[in-house]
Each structure stands twice: as C-alpha cells, then as structure tokens.
Design a protein around this motif. Sequence first.
Motif, PDB file in Angstrom:
ATOM      1  N   UNK A 624       9.588   6.445  -8.877  1.00  0.00           N
ATOM      2  CA  UNK A 624       9.953   5.138  -9.871  1.00  0.00           C
ATOM      3  C   UNK A 624       9.827   3.632  -9.403  1.00  0.00           C
ATOM      4  N   UNK A 625      10.015   3.552  -8.160  1.00  0.00           N
ATOM      5  CA  UNK A 625       9.893   2.279  -7.554  1.00  0.00           C
ATOM      6  C   UNK A 625       8.397   2.001  -6.925  1.00  0.00           C
ATOM      7  N   UNK A 626       7.923   3.098  -7.120  1.00  0.00           N
ATOM      8  CA  UNK A 626       6.341   3.148  -6.638  1.00  0.00           C
ATOM      9  C   UNK A 626       6.332   2.839  -4.892  1.00  0.00           C
ATOM     10  N   UNK A 627       7.155   3.381  -4.352  1.00  0.00           N
ATOM     11  CA  UNK A 627       7.396   3.310  -3.059  1.00  0.00           C
ATOM     12  C   UNK A 627       6.623   4.617  -2.497  1.00  0.00           C
ATOM     13  N   UNK A 628       6.731   5.577  -3.195  1.00  0.00           N
ATOM     14  CA  UNK A 628       6.121   6.784  -2.782  1.00  0.00           C
ATOM     15  C   UNK A 628       5.370   7.617  -3.907  1.00  0.00           C
ATOM     16  N   UNK A 629       4.118   8.403  -3.487  1.00  0.00           N
ATOM     17  CA  UNK A 629       3.623   8.873  -4.490  1.00  0.00           C
ATOM     18  C   UNK A 629       3.404  10.463  -4.138  1.00  0.00           C
ATOM     19  N   UNK A 630       2.891  11.274  -5.208  1.00  0.00           N
ATOM     20  CA  UNK A 630       2.875  12.430  -5.007  1.00  0.00           C
ATOM     21  C   UNK A 630       1.275  12.951  -4.592  1.00  0.00           C
ATOM     22  N   UNK A 631       1.143  13.768  -3.645  1.00  0.00           N
ATOM     23  CA  UNK A 631      -0.071  14.652  -3.207  1.00  0.00           C
ATOM     24  C   UNK A 631       0.257  16.171  -3.468  1.00  0.00           C
ATOM     25  N   UNK A 632      -0.026  16.729  -4.333  1.00  0.00           N
ATOM     26  CA  UNK A 632       0.446  18.064  -4.531  1.00  0.00           C
ATOM     27  C   UNK A 632       2.174  18.201  -4.554  1.00  0.00           C
ATOM     28  N   UNK A 633       2.690  19.059  -3.572  1.00  0.00           N
ATOM     29  CA  UNK A 633       4.138  18.926  -3.432  1.00  0.00           C
ATOM     30  C   UNK A 633       4.629  17.977  -2.608  1.00  0.00           C
ATOM     31  N   UNK A 634       3.618  17.392  -1.835  1.00  0.00           N
ATOM     32  CA  UNK A 634       4.185  16.309  -1.045  1.00  0.00           C
ATOM     33  C   UNK A 634       4.295  15.016  -1.478  1.00  0.00           C
ATOM     34  N   UNK A 635       5.338  14.075  -0.841  1.00  0.00           N
ATOM     35  CA  UNK A 635       5.532  12.725  -1.022  1.00  0.00           C
ATOM     36  C   UNK A 635       4.944  12.115   0.166  1.00  0.00           C
ATOM     37  N   UNK A 636       4.281  10.963  -0.406  1.00  0.00           N
ATOM     38  CA  UNK A 636       3.362   9.985   0.705  1.00  0.00           C
ATOM     39  C   UNK A 636       3.670   8.705   0.470  1.00  0.00           C
ATOM     40  N   UNK A 637       4.039   7.840   1.519  1.00  0.00           N
ATOM     41  CA  UNK A 637       4.328   6.664   1.221  1.00  0.00           C
ATOM     42  C   UNK A 637       3.206   5.773   0.628  1.00  0.00           C
ATOM     43  N   UNK A 638       3.564   4.708  -0.300  1.00  0.00           N
ATOM     44  CA  UNK A 638       2.582   3.738  -0.854  1.00  0.00           C
ATOM     45  C   UNK A 638       2.430   2.416   0.258  1.00  0.00           C
ATOM     46  N   UNK A 639       1.461   1.435  -0.145  1.00  0.00           N
ATOM     47  CA  UNK A 639       1.679   0.442   1.116  1.00  0.00           C
ATOM     48  C   UNK A 639       2.998  -0.357   0.651  1.00  0.00           C
ATOM     49  N   UNK A 640       3.641  -0.480  -0.613  1.00  0.00           N
ATOM     50  CA  UNK A 640       4.834  -1.155  -0.649  1.00  0.00           C
ATOM     51  C   UNK A 640       5.964  -0.189   0.083  1.00  0.00           C
ATOM     52  N   UNK A 641       5.609   0.994  -0.001  1.00  0.00           N
ATOM     53  CA  UNK A 641       6.691   1.868   0.746  1.00  0.00           C
ATOM     54  C   UNK A 641       6.917   1.694   2.058  1.00  0.00           C
TER      55      UNK A 641
END
Length: 694
Positions: A624-641
Amino acid sequence: MTDDTQGGAGEAEAAQTETGGIASVGPLYGRHTSVEQTVGGGVLVSIGALLLGMLLAALDQTIVSTALPTIVSDLGGLQHLSWVVTAYLLASTAATPLWGKLGDQYGRKKLFQAAIVIFLIGSALCGMAENMSELIAFRALQGLGGGGLIVLSMAIVGDIVPPRERGRYQGLFGAVFGTTSVLGPLLGGLLTQHLSWRWVFYVNLPVGIVALAVIATVLRIPHKRARHVIDYLGTFLIASVATCLVLVASLGGTTWSWGSPQIIGLAVAAAVLLAAFVLVEQGAAEPVIPLRLFRVRTFTLSAVISFIVGFAMFGAMTYLPTFLQVVHGITPTMSGVHMLPMVFGMLLSTTGSGQIVSRTGRWKVFPVAGTGITTIGLLLLHKLDEFSGNAEMSFSFFVFGVGLGLVIQVLVLIVQNAVGYEDLGVATSGATFFRSIGASFGVAIFGTLFASSLGHNLVQALAGSRLPAAVTPGSLEADPRGVVALPVTVRPAVLHAFSDSITDVFLYAAPVALLGFVLAWFLREDKLRGSVTAPDGTETLASNPVERSSYDEVCRALSLLGSREGRRQVYEKITARAGYDLLPAASWLLLRIKKYGWAEPGMLAERSMVPLTVILDAGRQLEERQLARREGLDLILTEEGREVADRLAQAREESMAELLGDWWGPDRPTDLIRLVRELNTELCGSDAERPQGV
C-alpha cells in the motif's frame, strides 16, 4: 589463508570475513535454501568437541575436592593436601595469557590440540602417582594444559561462528561451568567410592581422546596471524611472586618456623620479584597486567575484593569435603550431595544478580550484600561440629554460596564498565586473575591453619589414652581413615579435634571476608553502559583467569543484546527513530527483503515461525505504501522501499552504537566500527529479531 586449514576443505571453509571468518556455513537464503546463513553441521560437531575440551578443564576444578580425603589417606601427607589444588591453580593461572597470544600467532587449532595432549598426559600421570610429591608435580602439568583448554576453546568459537551467534554459543560454554559445579563433586565422590580416586583423573582420558580426534578431523579455522610481543618475563615474574607467597603461606609455621631462613628467604624473594615485575611491566609492549589499570579506583577495589572472594570460595570448597567425610563419616558420594546447597546458592545468586544489574543498571548493593553474607556464611560454617544435623549444615552451605554468588559476577561487570574500550580485555582478565591468585592463597592458607591446629588438637585428644603403638597423632594425620578403628572411648575426642581444626579455619577467614565488605562500600556506582551485560560462567566460575580481547568482549555483549533486545521493541524503536509509522513487522520484513532480495510470505511464515497473519499484514502495508511490489508470490523492494530500508538499517546501527556509550567516541577504533556494522548487517531482518514480542 590459514595454517590450520587442511587439504580438502571446500570453498565455504576458505571464505571468511575480515573479523574472523566462518567455517562450514550453510547457503544464503534462496528459493530452496535455509532462511538464514546458518552454522553448518561441521561447525556444530566442532563446537561439540570444543565443549568437551572445556568440560575437561571445568570438571577438574570441582571433581577432585570430594576425592581429596581419600587421596590423602592413600598417599599420606595431609599437610600437603592444599598443594594438590594449589599446584593446578597456579600453573593454569600463569599459562592462560600465554596460550591466548600464542594461539593468535601460531594457530589456535594446533595449540588447542597441544593443550589437550598436555592435560591428558598430566591426568594419566596423576592417576599413576605413588606419593604426594608426584601428584603435586603432575597436577601442575595438568594445570598447564587446563589453562589452554579454556582460553583457546572460547577463542575458537570466535573463529568459526559469526558475530551474531557468538553470545549464544559462548553462553553454552559458560553453562558448562554451572553444570560441572553441580556434577563435579558428585562424580568425584562416585568414582572415588566405587572405583578408585585414580579414576578422578583417568576419566579425562576417553573424553579428551574423543575431543582430540574430532578436532583433528573436523575443525577448520580461518585464521589470520596476529603478531604479539609476548610478555614472557612479566608472566614468569608474576607467577614466581605468587608461588613464593603461596609457599610462605603454606609452609610457614608447619614445615618451617615463621622466623626460619627459608621462610624469610622466600618472603624477600617475593618482594624482589614483585619490584622487578613492576619495572618490567612499565616497559612491556603488551603487559600481563597494565599498571595504569590500578589508577582506576573501581578496578583496584574490585581486584582486591576478587582476591578475597577467590580466597574464601576455593578455600572452603577444598576443605568442606574433608569435614563431611572425616568428621561426619559421610561417603565420598554423599559428601558431593551435601555440597549441593552451596553450589545451588552460588548459581542462583550469580545468575540473579548479573541479570538484575544488567537490566536495572544498579549494582552496588550486590558486592556489599555479597561480601557481608559471605562473612556470615563463614561464621555459620565455623559453628558446625560433629553433632550438626543435615539441615543445619545445608543452611550454612547455602548461605555461604549465596554470598559468593552475589558478588563474583558483579565484580567482572563493574570492572568492564569502569575502563575504556582499549583496556576492556585486559581489565577483565586482570580482575579474574586476582580471583585466581586469591584461590591459590585461600587453599594454601586454609591448609596451613588446618594442619598446624590439627597436630596440636590430636595430641590433646589422645593424651592419656592407651592405644596401639601404631596409632599416633602423626598416623591419623597421614591417614584419617584410621579414626573409624579407634576405640569408642577415644573416637569422639579425635573427631572433635578434626572438627575444630577445620571449622576454626572458617573463623580465621571471616575477617578477610569482612575486609571485602568494608572495601565494597568504597566502590563508586557509575552508570552502566548499555552494552555491559552479565558475564558468562567462564568469567565468573572458572578457577583460572579469562583471556579475551576487548573486541571479543564487546562482540559477545552486543550479540546477546541483539537477540535478547530484538523482536517487537527494537523495530518499534528504529522505525520511530527513522521517522516512519510502519508496523514493526513491516519494518522487519522490509529489512529482510533488503537482506535477501525477496520474500515469499507463506514460506517465510513456515521457516521463521512468525504467524502468517502478521507477515500478510506487514506485506499488505508495504504494498500500500509502494515500498514493495509483487512478482508472482514474491515481494520485491521498490526504489522507495530500498531508501526506507537503508534508513531503517542506519537507525538500527545508531541504536546499537548508543549501547557502547563513551566507547563510541570520536576516536573509536576501526575494529569496533566494523563489528557494529557487521552485527547490524547480520541482525537486520533476521530470525533473531522476528517481531513476536519478547
């Protein structure tokens, strides 16, 4: 590379960090690998072998006590009983600093193997001794190896275990001393009663051989040579001073009169050697005991009180089994059982006082109360006689143990708090060194007082009695078992002579403990640094001094704090410090993804034991804070994250550095900076800090 690394070791064994390296570690967390960088099976086997080595040395300081009356009866020479203990104490105390520095220079694996071999040879020879002189000499050889077993086993843990885990593993080594404090007297009694006193020493052989074999085949130590200017002369001089003074204490008034040329010569030699030691230490590059420490009032007072505690503790532990077995006719095994109240009292108050101090920061009450209760305990021991019941003896033993336990751990803690980082290691070893020397003096002086009064009391007890020519005061001193064969008309007086001779020793020791009580009031209660935690058993219960560097001491404390303080509270703290309003679990998850590159909530819940609902709520907030995004089942950090994770990691590092107080000053050493950063990297987002409450 290392001189300890043998052919066939894999890449994992060769890979190492600058701060010590990790041998045989598991893979980093990947899609089909373990959650953490874990200690591998080879290292766990090595830790087991090191624990066996530590067990040998720890057991040997308690297992012999319940066998001593039988040894004396078999070999003769009650007046030399104290030297069976003192020879071991002096040799191990003198050897400890040398083992540590030689291990740094020439490789700890080889030195540890040498220490085991020396210890086992000494054990075998002790078991084969035919007289007291041989036994005393072989005990000194055994002590020489025993000093290396303790210091090197602890140092090797730092070589093969990552900093984050060291506090936990070193805690296991400390627990060995607590366990052997209980089992040692019992095992010594069992072996003596059902086999022979010689098995008190022979039992070391199979355990040591197993440890030697495992270490030779499994242990791989990443090692970087560290050059030292070893203070051989200073070590020799301080050991010589201690030996001369102990000889004066043990032989004066018994073997030689106090005014004899021999005693005067030993006293003069001690004074000359002490003056030479002071001169040598002033110019030594790496002195055994830096003289500047004595300008710190807390260190000086703590050193004197440590001496007094060692004096009372080991003196009493050596002679109480003789009181139980000779005066009360208790078997060697049951004498070990009767000693348990003292051991339990000591362990209970040691653990409790250390934990309370490290959590509250208030400590002065413990050395004051501890020395006071120890004095009362000695007076209670003095009141015991041949008619004392089990309840009275158990209570007296328990009070004495509680008094010792209240003070021994706190003394190490406050010394560590009183000095700068550069002196942390040597101050700790210095305080424990004086306790070891005090133990040597205590055993020797208790022995002298006991032997000198026993002869006089036995002469009075046997005066006017018609006895076989073979029964004399000298024969009873040589073999106390002869008491049971005495006529019933004479036996009570002889038992009373033995009882008075032993318990009077505790009366003479009480003023020494009272001096410690007075000195404890002059300790200044400085505020404790956050990183000063309760020391482990190797620093409080071992008979020989600990020998660890300042870096190792801080590493142990911070790794313990990292795992104990961690979880929810630490993430609430660093999240607020970084200026965010994330859930503690979200901050933890953010740092975990930063650490490993990705996280799959279901797998993470299964392997980290954090509830799936907690991880899902944390992951939802990150998305919700756009600190992580989904790739399939995995969570990956965004640049802001990544930016937020970097700030959280920095806040965690700052939080850890705050614990170091003035050690983290403008001139802080590079190894301390490196340690904080390495621990921070290992702890951030780790299982050790999973956010599940405390």
